[in-house]
Design an enzyme around this catalytic site. Sequence first.
Site, PDB file in Angstrom:
ATOM      1  N   HIS A 297       0.815  -1.216   0.000  1.00 54.78           N
ATOM      2  CA  HIS A 297       0.000   0.000   0.000  1.00 54.78           C
ATOM      3  C   HIS A 297       0.854   1.273   0.000  1.00 54.78           C
ATOM      4  O   HIS A 297       0.350   2.354  -0.259  1.00 54.78           O
ATOM      5  CB  HIS A 297      -0.992  -0.001   1.170  1.00 54.78           C
ATOM      6  CG  HIS A 297      -0.388   0.165   2.522  1.00 54.78           C
ATOM      7  ND1 HIS A 297      -0.157  -0.886   3.377  1.00 54.78           N
ATOM      8  CD2 HIS A 297       0.025   1.264   3.185  1.00 54.78           C
ATOM      9  CE1 HIS A 297       0.368  -0.442   4.504  1.00 54.78           C
ATOM     10  NE2 HIS A 297       0.485   0.866   4.412  1.00 54.78           N
TER      11      HIS A 297
ATOM     12  N   ASP B 201       0.187  -7.711   1.281  1.00 53.94           N
ATOM     13  CA  ASP B 201       0.539  -6.306   1.484  1.00 53.94           C
ATOM     14  C   ASP B 201       2.051  -6.109   1.566  1.00 53.94           C
ATOM     15  O   ASP B 201       2.558  -5.405   2.450  1.00 53.94           O
ATOM     16  CB  ASP B 201      -0.141  -5.747   2.738  1.00 53.94           C
ATOM     17  CG  ASP B 201      -0.025  -4.219   2.814  1.00 53.94           C
ATOM     18  OD1 ASP B 201       0.149  -3.591   1.748  1.00 53.94           O
ATOM     19  OD2 ASP B 201      -0.073  -3.664   3.919  1.00 53.94           O
TER      20      ASP B 201
ATOM     21  N   SER C 264       4.530   2.681   7.843  1.00 53.62           N
ATOM     22  CA  SER C 264       4.268   1.488   7.043  1.00 53.62           C
ATOM     23  C   SER C 264       5.483   1.079   6.225  1.00 53.62           C
ATOM     24  O   SER C 264       6.097   1.901   5.553  1.00 53.62           O
ATOM     25  CB  SER C 264       3.110   1.720   6.086  1.00 53.62           C
ATOM     26  OG  SER C 264       1.895   1.403   6.687  1.00 53.62           O
TER      27      SER C 264
END
Length: 445
Positions: A181, A214, A292
């Site tokens: 992402h 992911d 992230s």
Amino acid sequence: MTDHWNGHDRARDVTTPGAGAGPQAPNPFAPPSAYRSAAHEQHAPVPPPPGLAPPVYPATPPAPPRSVDPTLVAAPPRPGARRGLRPGAVAGLAVLALGAGLVGGVAADRLVGPSTSTVASSTLPPATVEPQVDRPDGSVADIAATVLPSVVSLQVAGADGVATGSGFVLRQDGYILTNNHVVAGGADGGDIVVLFADGHESPAELVGRTIDYDLAVVKVEDTGLTPLELGDSDGVLVGDPVVAVGAPLGLNGTVTTGIVSALNRPVQAGEAADTAFINALQTDAAINPGNSGGPLVNGSGQVVGINSAIAQPPGAAQATGSIGLGFAIPSNQARRTAEQLIADGVATYPVIGVLLDPRYRGEGVQVTRQPQQGQPAVTPDGPADAAGIRPGDVILAIDGRPVTESDELIVAIRALAPGDVVTLQVRTGEQERDVRVVLDEATSE
């Protein structure tokens, strides 16, 4: 097999790529808007539905407004955020402070008048000069000194704006691991730039990515980089100390500490069409948008997780920062997936070949009784079919670990590899039995 739910009235599939799911009860681990990706975005976040919030991506790239998975909401935007506080902002603060001091001094002089008393010396004693003390092995300072040079931040420019996130050097020949992402916005003709700890920047190209896990790998032309070592996440215990490193809120080289607060936490991350199922390590180390893709390391400086999502208080419309509930993809999963992405550009995941019914209420999880969207409840000649599992059967446990929600079974299977053997406790009517299932393989999106 697609183990994700697109929010429409379809059954959850743990069998075939592209299958959907039916009406689903709120997931206790990832209820509406409970989690967010920890990333910076320029687009406005979609207001989450009421109820408990799901994990937020610590580094979600921008995306156009669209249907949002009830368990995830995109991370809030932070326009222009890239390297932390702007020099101008810092200078502005300094000017205000100095100005206040100057005005105060003038006012005091006018009120009191010139002093005629003898003023004592304003000189302060100098600091005692001592030799530099080495930090003990395993201290946070020692871990930070080891890890920071290998942690990077990424700026991704796509059609929908600019997003930032974190990553780390995987191999000395330029391979870098991050979250899908983080880089998704640059997957179709966008630009990805990597900023290293020493301040230099390098353009990167996308090697491969997987929505299902992911994870993504990018590559720069730099060589001679210092990679971080991937540790054994299966050896992590609740209470182990960990350190999270990344660029939260655009503040590069940020280090936070905490412990592993839970294991095997089933987390749905992503929007409805791009849902990842993570058998996550949970940590109370502060993780915020921008973290992230950054590493979660143990006391030896080994990566045991990739920071990917953060929890959000119930009813919060936007990410409010760390509340001590962050989620990381275990390093063993990251190792297996990264190797596939580097070798082939795509990754695979294991399946058992059944559709799960999210409407089922009761002990365990139930295989749907009827075909859904043209797909059979149990895939003919698939692993479950070969093991004797039939439509309407209830799966109570996997390898002795009880499951009470579909997501728990899905992430437990996803954490394994095709070809692995699992033992499922299955109930048919009133009869319970253990069956041996050899996991099949499906190609990740």
